[in-house]
Write a protein that holds these residues in place. Sequence first.
Motif, mmCIF file in Angstrom:
data_model
loop_
_atom_site.group_PDB
_atom_site.id
_atom_site.type_symbol
_atom_site.label_atom_id
_atom_site.label_comp_id
_atom_site.label_asym_id
_atom_site.label_seq_id
_atom_site.Cartn_x
_atom_site.Cartn_y
_atom_site.Cartn_z
ATOM 1 N N ARG A 39 0.808 -1.218 0.000
ATOM 2 C CA ARG A 39 0.000 0.000 0.000
ATOM 3 C C ARG A 39 0.843 1.271 0.000
ATOM 4 O O ARG A 39 0.352 2.348 -0.348
ATOM 5 N N VAL A 40 2.100 1.169 0.415
ATOM 6 C CA VAL A 40 2.950 2.350 0.592
ATOM 7 C C VAL A 40 4.318 2.087 -0.022
ATOM 8 O O VAL A 40 4.877 0.994 0.138
ATOM 9 N N THR A 96 8.092 3.905 0.128
ATOM 10 C CA THR A 96 8.934 4.964 0.687
ATOM 11 C C THR A 96 10.266 4.993 -0.053
ATOM 12 O O THR A 96 10.786 3.955 -0.455
ATOM 13 N N ALA A 107 2.240 7.035 -7.794
ATOM 14 C CA ALA A 107 1.377 7.853 -6.944
ATOM 15 C C ALA A 107 -0.102 7.599 -7.211
ATOM 16 O O ALA A 107 -0.942 7.843 -6.346
ATOM 17 N N TYR A 139 -0.316 4.066 -4.962
ATOM 18 C CA TYR A 139 0.232 3.880 -3.617
ATOM 19 C C TYR A 139 0.374 5.214 -2.896
ATOM 20 O O TYR A 139 0.466 6.267 -3.525
ATOM 21 N N THR A 140 0.415 5.152 -1.570
ATOM 22 C CA THR A 140 0.869 6.292 -0.773
ATOM 23 C C THR A 140 2.389 6.366 -0.906
ATOM 24 O O THR A 140 3.073 5.347 -0.834
ATOM 25 N N ASP A 148 3.247 12.073 -0.257
ATOM 26 C CA ASP A 148 2.230 12.277 0.768
ATOM 27 C C ASP A 148 2.833 12.634 2.119
ATOM 28 O O ASP A 148 2.173 13.277 2.940
ATOM 29 N N ALA A 157 1.394 6.506 7.830
ATOM 30 C CA ALA A 157 0.661 5.871 6.738
ATOM 31 C C ALA A 157 -0.478 4.993 7.249
ATOM 32 O O ALA A 157 -1.394 4.647 6.488
#
Length: 240
Positions: A4-5, A7, A120, A123-124, A145, A170
């Motif tokens: 989901r994220v 980084t 983007a 996903y975050t 984000d 998140a």
Amino acid sequence: MAIRVITFDLDNTLWDVDPALRRAEEAQRQWLLQHRPGAIEAYDHEGLWRFKQDLWRRHPGLLHNVSAMRQQMLLELQLAAGFPHHEAEAGAAQAFAVFLEERHRVELYEEALDVLQALAGRYTIGALTNGNADIFKTDAGEYFDFAFLAEEVGVSKPAPDMFLAAIEVAGVEAGEIVHVGDNPEHDIRGARDMGMHTVWINSQGEEWPGGARADREIVNLDQLPAAIESIAAGLAPPRG
């Protein structure tokens, strides 16, 4: 569990940091030459490096705050040149502002914006950096984000603090995050130890230094979406 994220580390992951740092150092030097004569003239590159090393030894509490460390260096250079403390403090702030402005004039890797735009939408996106670059002051900022700097959380990667901050902001589990970075120790080991998935961007063709490897290794950001899809596919339950 799904991804989901995503980084990102910043320096040498989304851009080559060396050109920006060289320009920033030169802009800082020119400011000092013009406004604080005598503060920098005696130091060549090696001399200034030794000055910084001595500073790190005397101020270990600033090791995780590169901005404060640089301002301390600028302060001490001016004090050593005989400027009164109030002028040195003001000069340190002004010289650092000149440095930081140029430091943010990064040139993103050619493919970075297209890749970030694509990710983007699904996903975050977050930034986790040991440096002092503010992603929101770059052309890539609109795709992010959240962002955390080591100097904000008080400790650098691979310590868990920045990764924990990403998990909290998140609102996901560690296993729902893929961290992307160029440093095997700071990025890959640090994120893996927290239970995150990892992608090592190895644009320089370096040998893996040893230990558990990243989940995926890429040489160019163009390969990142496929690497993330591959990780996600491995997490999907079997059909039937």
